[in-house]
Design a protein around this motif. Structure first.
Motif, mmCIF file in Angstrom:
data_model
loop_
_atom_site.group_PDB
_atom_site.id
_atom_site.type_symbol
_atom_site.label_atom_id
_atom_site.label_comp_id
_atom_site.label_asym_id
_atom_site.label_seq_id
_atom_site.Cartn_x
_atom_site.Cartn_y
_atom_site.Cartn_z
ATOM 1 N N HIS A 134 0.867 -1.354 0.149
ATOM 2 C CA HIS A 134 -0.122 -0.049 -0.007
ATOM 3 C C HIS A 134 0.965 1.358 0.096
ATOM 4 O O HIS A 134 2.073 1.200 0.056
ATOM 5 N N PHE A 135 0.136 2.481 -0.086
ATOM 6 C CA PHE A 135 0.931 3.608 -0.050
ATOM 7 C C PHE A 135 0.442 4.272 1.278
ATOM 8 O O PHE A 135 -0.801 4.361 1.635
ATOM 9 N N ASP A 136 1.518 4.776 2.004
ATOM 10 C CA ASP A 136 1.234 5.633 3.085
ATOM 11 C C ASP A 136 1.071 6.910 3.145
ATOM 12 O O ASP A 136 2.073 7.632 2.614
ATOM 13 N N ASP A 137 -0.476 7.393 3.014
ATOM 14 C CA ASP A 137 -0.522 8.859 2.822
ATOM 15 C C ASP A 137 0.284 9.998 3.722
ATOM 16 O O ASP A 137 0.564 10.879 3.499
ATOM 17 N N LYS A 138 0.498 9.419 4.989
ATOM 18 C CA LYS A 138 1.043 10.169 6.100
ATOM 19 C C LYS A 138 2.347 10.351 5.850
ATOM 20 O O LYS A 138 3.033 11.618 5.800
ATOM 21 N N THR A 139 3.257 9.533 5.314
ATOM 22 C CA THR A 139 4.711 9.518 5.146
ATOM 23 C C THR A 139 4.989 9.671 3.665
ATOM 24 O O THR A 139 6.049 10.276 3.295
ATOM 25 N N GLY A 140 4.128 9.485 2.686
ATOM 26 C CA GLY A 140 4.240 9.680 1.235
ATOM 27 C C GLY A 140 5.390 8.490 0.749
ATOM 28 O O GLY A 140 6.006 8.952 -0.028
ATOM 29 N N GLU A 141 5.203 7.492 1.557
ATOM 30 C CA GLU A 141 5.916 6.320 0.999
ATOM 31 C C GLU A 141 5.112 5.024 0.706
ATOM 32 O O GLU A 141 4.054 4.824 1.242
ATOM 33 N N LEU A 142 5.661 4.143 -0.277
ATOM 34 C CA LEU A 142 5.261 2.867 -0.470
ATOM 35 C C LEU A 142 5.615 1.931 0.354
ATOM 36 O O LEU A 142 6.752 2.043 1.183
ATOM 37 N N VAL A 143 4.863 0.906 0.960
ATOM 38 C CA VAL A 143 5.251 -0.143 1.916
ATOM 39 C C VAL A 143 5.292 -1.441 1.254
ATOM 40 O O VAL A 143 4.112 -1.826 0.656
ATOM 41 N N ILE A 144 6.455 -2.178 1.206
ATOM 42 C CA ILE A 144 6.417 -3.504 0.821
ATOM 43 C C ILE A 144 6.455 -4.416 1.963
ATOM 44 O O ILE A 144 7.196 -4.301 2.967
ATOM 45 N N SER A 145 5.660 -5.457 1.830
ATOM 46 C CA SER A 145 5.347 -6.297 3.078
ATOM 47 C C SER A 145 5.755 -7.654 2.780
ATOM 48 O O SER A 145 6.169 -7.811 1.738
ATOM 49 N N ASP A 146 5.726 -8.323 3.833
ATOM 50 C CA ASP A 146 6.111 -9.964 3.663
ATOM 51 C C ASP A 146 7.501 -10.227 3.069
ATOM 52 O O ASP A 146 7.375 -11.227 2.459
ATOM 53 N N ILE A 147 8.486 -9.504 3.686
ATOM 54 C CA ILE A 147 9.850 -9.846 3.260
ATOM 55 C C ILE A 147 10.379 -10.783 3.949
ATOM 56 O O ILE A 147 10.309 -10.545 5.367
ATOM 57 N N ASN A 148 11.010 -11.876 3.657
ATOM 58 C CA ASN A 148 11.338 -12.918 4.587
ATOM 59 C C ASN A 148 12.562 -12.193 5.618
ATOM 60 O O ASN A 148 13.377 -11.625 5.074
ATOM 61 N N ASN A 149 12.291 -12.699 7.057
ATOM 62 C CA ASN A 149 13.485 -12.020 7.568
ATOM 63 C C ASN A 149 14.769 -12.731 7.158
ATOM 64 O O ASN A 149 15.855 -12.012 7.691
ATOM 65 N N LYS A 150 15.087 -13.608 6.476
ATOM 66 C CA LYS A 150 16.401 -14.294 6.303
ATOM 67 C C LYS A 150 16.849 -13.271 5.078
ATOM 68 O O LYS A 150 18.169 -13.259 4.788
ATOM 69 N N ASP A 151 16.216 -12.457 4.454
ATOM 70 C CA ASP A 151 16.631 -11.588 3.086
ATOM 71 C C ASP A 151 17.279 -10.526 3.621
ATOM 72 O O ASP A 151 16.655 -9.807 4.704
ATOM 73 N N SER A 152 18.467 -10.148 3.137
ATOM 74 C CA SER A 152 19.181 -8.927 3.530
ATOM 75 C C SER A 152 18.664 -7.723 3.064
ATOM 76 O O SER A 152 18.747 -7.465 1.734
ATOM 77 N N VAL A 153 17.925 -6.814 3.559
ATOM 78 C CA VAL A 153 17.500 -5.372 2.863
ATOM 79 C C VAL A 153 18.038 -4.290 3.704
ATOM 80 O O VAL A 153 17.735 -4.361 5.075
#
Length: 282
Positions: free
Chosen positions: A194-213
């Motif tokens: 989704h898009f966060d109207d308050k921060t003006g940012e896109l939100v990417i969810s469900d990223i595996n904890n093992k993945d490095s970001v």
């Protein structure tokens, strides 16, 4: 006594002439004299006093009016200068923007259709826009729409002379764009939730904890399931945090393009890879 009055009656003309001569003589004496008599001084002072009484208010009013008008003129001049400076700054920013767009090689790889935003509803400001190019110009559904700073959306409705674009900030289930988060040499797959109207940012969810970001990683299109070209720049990771259950990561992304202020966009007609292969064949 009778004789004297009779003399004056009989010699009126002589008396008048004598009076005139005496009067002329007095005038001559007053002209020759450099000093004024008391009577003349009094008359002169009275006259000058009257002039001052009249002239002071007139000068005051005239001065006040002059100050008002000069002040208004000064303010008007300052306002004009400010307007010109603001206009020059706007033109310079616009020139830099178009220069940057002309210098971007990535856009040219997609055989882009240059277009202008002609419609945007206030209640759908971050959801859709309307551009001035349609089927007559080669626009088709699901084509990517971008600026020189990155992807802004995709074509969802095509008319003959205009098209509707769903922005990547549109909060609908059908608009869950698949992306790759580029961390070093690896790509971490994710979906824009989704898009966060308050921060003006896109939100990417469900990223595996093992993945490095990490903060600063680039986010691009994956080219999977969305019918969009791959590796289109979307934005940059600003924050990585655990979701509410601590089972996965949630990534926030600042878009490269300013989605709230779109005037000029490009519609990508083909994949960059196909353009590259064609240029290689030639």
């Amino acid at each position: 006594m009778f004789r004297l009055s009779k003399f004056f009656k009989n010699n009126k003309l002589v008396v008048i002439l004598c009076s005139i001569i005496v009067f002329i003589a007095l005038i001559g004496l007053s002209i020759r004299s450099q000093s004024q008599s008391s009577v003349e001084q009094y008359i002169g002072d009275s006259s000058s006093a009257g002039q001052r009484i009249v002239s002071y208010p007139v000068q005051f009013v005239a001065g006040s009016i002059g100050k008002v008008f000069s002040g208004d003129e000064s303010k008007a001049t300052k306002n004009k200068i400010k307007q010109l400076e603001a206009k020059n700054e706007s033109l310079e920013a616009e020139n830099k923007k178009y220069k940057k767009e002309l210098d971007i090689e990535d856009i040219s790889k997609y055989d882009p259709i240059s277009s202008t935003v002609i419609g945007r509803n206030p209640d759908q400001w971050m959801n859709t826009i309307v551009i001035n190019k349609g089927a007559k110009d080669g626009v088709k559904n699901n084509m990517a729409v971008m600026t020189s700073e990155g992807l802004v959306g995709r074509i969802t409705k095509v008319n003959q002379f205009s098209s509707q674009v769903d922005l990547i900030s549109t909060n609908t289930r059908n608009n869950r764009l698949s992306v790759n988060i580029q961390h070093k040499d690896a790509n971490v797959f994710g979906l824009i939730d989704h898009f966060d109207d308050k921060t003006g940012e896109l939100v990417i969810s469900d990223i595996n904890n093992k993945d490095s970001v990490k903060k600063g990683d680039k986010v691009v299109t994956s080219g999977l399931a969305d019918q969009l070209p791959s590796k289109l720049y979307i934005g940059e990771v600003t924050k990585v945090e655990n979701d509410g259950y601590g089972l996965a990561k949630q990534v926030r992304v600042k878009t490269g393009s300013e989605l709230s202020d779109l005037n000029h966009v490009y519609v990508a007609q083909r994949e960059a890879s196909s353009a590259d292969s064609e240029s290689g064949d030639n």
